[in-house]
Design a protein around this motif. Sequence first.
Motif, PDB file in Angstrom:
ATOM      1  N   ARG A 113      -2.103   4.679 -10.363  1.00  8.21           N
ATOM      2  CA  ARG A 113      -1.636   3.466  -9.698  1.00  8.21           C
ATOM      3  C   ARG A 113      -0.311   3.002 -10.301  1.00  8.21           C
ATOM      4  N   GLN A 165       3.300   2.911  -8.399  1.00  5.20           N
ATOM      5  CA  GLN A 165       4.055   1.659  -8.268  1.00  5.20           C
ATOM      6  C   GLN A 165       5.512   1.846  -8.670  1.00  5.20           C
ATOM      7  N   ASP A 214       7.364   3.944  -6.092  1.00  5.47           N
ATOM      8  CA  ASP A 214       7.665   3.178  -4.887  1.00  5.47           C
ATOM      9  C   ASP A 214       8.867   2.264  -5.105  1.00  5.47           C
ATOM     10  N   TRP A 215       8.939   1.647  -6.284  1.00  7.82           N
ATOM     11  CA  TRP A 215      10.071   0.777  -6.589  1.00  7.82           C
ATOM     12  C   TRP A 215      11.366   1.588  -6.636  1.00  7.82           C
ATOM     13  N   ASP A 242      -0.892  -4.973 -10.876  1.00 10.93           N
ATOM     14  CA  ASP A 242       0.491  -4.816 -10.434  1.00 10.93           C
ATOM     15  C   ASP A 242       1.489  -5.120 -11.549  1.00 10.93           C
TER      16      ASP A 242
END
Length: 324
Positions: free
Chosen positions: A73, A77, A80-81, A190
């Motif tokens: 995860r 993340q 994706d950023w 997150d």
Amino acid sequence: MAMDPAAFAHSALGGLPYFDPMMFINVSGLCATTKLLQCRDFGIYQVDVSRKFQRGPDGAPDMHEDDFYARKRVIDQVADWTESMAGKKRPGSLDEWTPILYHFEIARSAAKRARDWGHIVFTDPTTTRFLIVMCFGQPQCNCGNPFHDDYDNLTKYQADRFMSLLTYLYHDGNKPKWVRATYTTLANKDLPVSFIDPLAEQPAKSSPPVFHVTAENFVPSLLPAEIEKIDNLLAQRRSVKMPPAELRQKVQGTKSDRPKAEAWLGGQQKNGVQCAFCDKVGDAKMPACSRCKLVRYCNATCQKAAWKSHKPICKAASSVSTSK
């Protein structure tokens, strides 16, 4: 058990004059010293561990399934950023982070306890900026959970240790600028964008917190035995320039500098026990109720606070015991 590829290569080719053990890259390797040297020698893409998470947990037998998904995860993340920033004009920015470690110790066989292990490490193309993400399973909250301070302390400790290692290894060349560290839990999964953004000089306040450690403010945290192991690894390289003696003193810490993290460390022990009042996890030395012997408490304060609710159970258990 299959031999580690680097170990096999060393045993088979170690006698050859051109052999350098650093030339064999093991994506599953856990030695931070080796990986950091390989980053500089071969480039960060050669040591990218994201490929380990492209399949399911069955393809990563060295990780528990929960650990696999927690790390995946985080890696997703950050990817994706990075993708979202592609094509945007950001002068002076290096909007790219590559994961180089998913579970690590400072040097091979250096980790002795759970607190000695770090989790995910990313670096940018210059290998001067680094991100560390610790993945803790226990939910973190703001209600006095004893794990809360432990997570903060352990994460800051890993940031200081990693900067100590970088300072020692990268002394001759492009020197490290900073290490940022934070953590995730089941409740907070997150990452804050300011943690990932290399242009943010100081990450914004967040929960969990972000620790920004620089080459000027890090706490020296390497133990003498760890530095010796690092030196042994460096000595295997043909062209290495060994760190000067004064640098050793700059990065060396003591055992007293390590975080206590009593609640978290207690939870890592076998046969851990839990305080019947505050739920803190400790070891078998936690004192038991002298009357019923059924429950344990951190101290007399917890025992006194719990007495009102424990009293009926304690008396009932004691009466059964004396009637036998």
